[in-house]
Design a protein around this motif. Structure first.
Motif, PDB file in Angstrom:
ATOM      1  N   GLU A  19       0.846  -1.198   0.000  1.00 41.43           N
ATOM      2  CA  GLU A  19       0.000   0.000   0.000  1.00 41.43           C
ATOM      3  C   GLU A  19       0.878   1.243   0.000  1.00 41.43           C
ATOM      4  OE1 GLU A  19      -3.222   2.284   2.867  1.00 41.43           O
ATOM      5  OE2 GLU A  19      -2.860   0.149   3.175  1.00 41.43           O
ATOM      6  N   HIS A  20       0.432   2.249  -0.754  1.00 38.92           N
ATOM      7  CA  HIS A  20       1.182   3.504  -0.843  1.00 38.92           C
ATOM      8  C   HIS A  20       0.224   4.681  -0.821  1.00 38.92           C
ATOM      9  CE1 HIS A  20       4.846   1.319  -1.940  1.00 38.92           C
ATOM     10  NE2 HIS A  20       3.998   0.499  -2.520  1.00 38.92           N
ATOM     11  N   LEU A  21       0.672   5.784  -0.276  1.00 39.90           N
ATOM     12  CA  LEU A  21      -0.072   7.035  -0.322  1.00 39.90           C
ATOM     13  C   LEU A  21       0.681   7.947  -1.296  1.00 39.90           C
ATOM     14  CD1 LEU A  21      -2.467   8.597   0.808  1.00 39.90           C
ATOM     15  CD2 LEU A  21      -0.939   9.511   2.554  1.00 39.90           C
ATOM     16  N   ILE A  22       0.068   8.197  -2.454  1.00 44.18           N
ATOM     17  CA  ILE A  22       0.699   8.967  -3.516  1.00 44.18           C
ATOM     18  C   ILE A  22      -0.215  10.132  -3.864  1.00 44.18           C
ATOM     19  CG2 ILE A  22       1.597   8.916  -5.874  1.00 44.18           C
ATOM     20  CD1 ILE A  22       1.966   5.828  -5.391  1.00 44.18           C
ATOM     21  N   PHE A  28      -2.670   0.550  -4.248  1.00 38.34           N
ATOM     22  CA  PHE A  28      -2.122  -0.766  -3.955  1.00 38.34           C
ATOM     23  C   PHE A  28      -1.342  -1.218  -5.178  1.00 38.34           C
ATOM     24  CE2 PHE A  28      -5.740  -0.129  -1.251  1.00 38.34           C
ATOM     25  CZ  PHE A  28      -5.266  -0.532  -0.014  1.00 38.34           C
ATOM     26  N   ARG A  29      -0.116  -1.693  -4.920  1.00 37.82           N
ATOM     27  CA  ARG A  29       0.774  -2.048  -6.024  1.00 37.82           C
ATOM     28  C   ARG A  29       1.393  -3.420  -5.801  1.00 37.82           C
ATOM     29  NH1 ARG A  29       4.747   3.192  -6.360  1.00 37.82           N
ATOM     30  NH2 ARG A  29       5.956   1.843  -5.009  1.00 37.82           N
ATOM     31  N   PHE A  38      -7.636   4.563  -5.172  1.00 34.22           N
ATOM     32  CA  PHE A  38      -8.834   5.290  -4.756  1.00 34.22           C
ATOM     33  C   PHE A  38      -8.705   6.764  -5.118  1.00 34.22           C
ATOM     34  CE2 PHE A  38      -9.232   1.529  -2.225  1.00 34.22           C
ATOM     35  CZ  PHE A  38     -10.599   1.342  -2.144  1.00 34.22           C
ATOM     36  N   SER A  39      -9.842   7.379  -5.378  1.00 35.88           N
ATOM     37  CA  SER A  39      -9.864   8.831  -5.556  1.00 35.88           C
ATOM     38  C   SER A  39      -9.554   9.470  -4.206  1.00 35.88           C
ATOM     39  CB  SER A  39     -11.233   9.279  -6.070  1.00 35.88           C
ATOM     40  OG  SER A  39     -12.253   8.912  -5.151  1.00 35.88           O
TER      41      SER A  39
END
Length: 115
Positions: A19-22, A28-29, A38-39
């Motif tokens: 999981e990443h916050l970009i 999710f990668r 997600f938007s």
């Protein structure tokens, strides 16, 4: 109704998923390939989906699914409205998206013959 936490709980069980916050968006990668995003308001979930099948998916359930914006049409991607998604369908979509980005042996190992 499905939440980001529901997707997160499922993604944690999928091998190689991170999981990443970009740019204030949860993604999710597997490696560098995003398979669910997600938007910012978490009302829309985009996910990997075969390009040749997405028009039929959107046509079959236009109240649930929609195509991504013009800049993302080149990707194998489709979007859905999270509020209209049930847990079972979310599981199918997220698992299918994950399956598209992992090696086939890993998908078979995790999901059996469905890959």
């Amino acid at each position: 109704m499905v939440t980001v936490d529901d997707v997160r709980a499922l993604a944690r069980t999928l091998p190689r998923s991170t999981e990443h916050l970009i740019r204030d968006r949860i993604k999710f990668r597997v490696g560098s390939v995003v398979y669910v995003a997600f938007s910012r308001d978490e009302e829309t979930m985009g996910f990997s989906f075969p390009r040749e099948e997405r028009a039929a998916l959107v046509a079959a359930e236009p109240e649930l699914f929609h195509l991504p914006g013009p800049a993302d049409l080149r990707f194998q991607w489709v979007c859905c409205r999270v509020a209209r998604l049930d847990h079972e369908y979310m599981t199918e979509l997220v698992t299918g998206a994950w399956r598209m980005v992992v090696p086939q042996f890993l998908a078979r190992q995790r999901l059996g013959d469905r890959s």
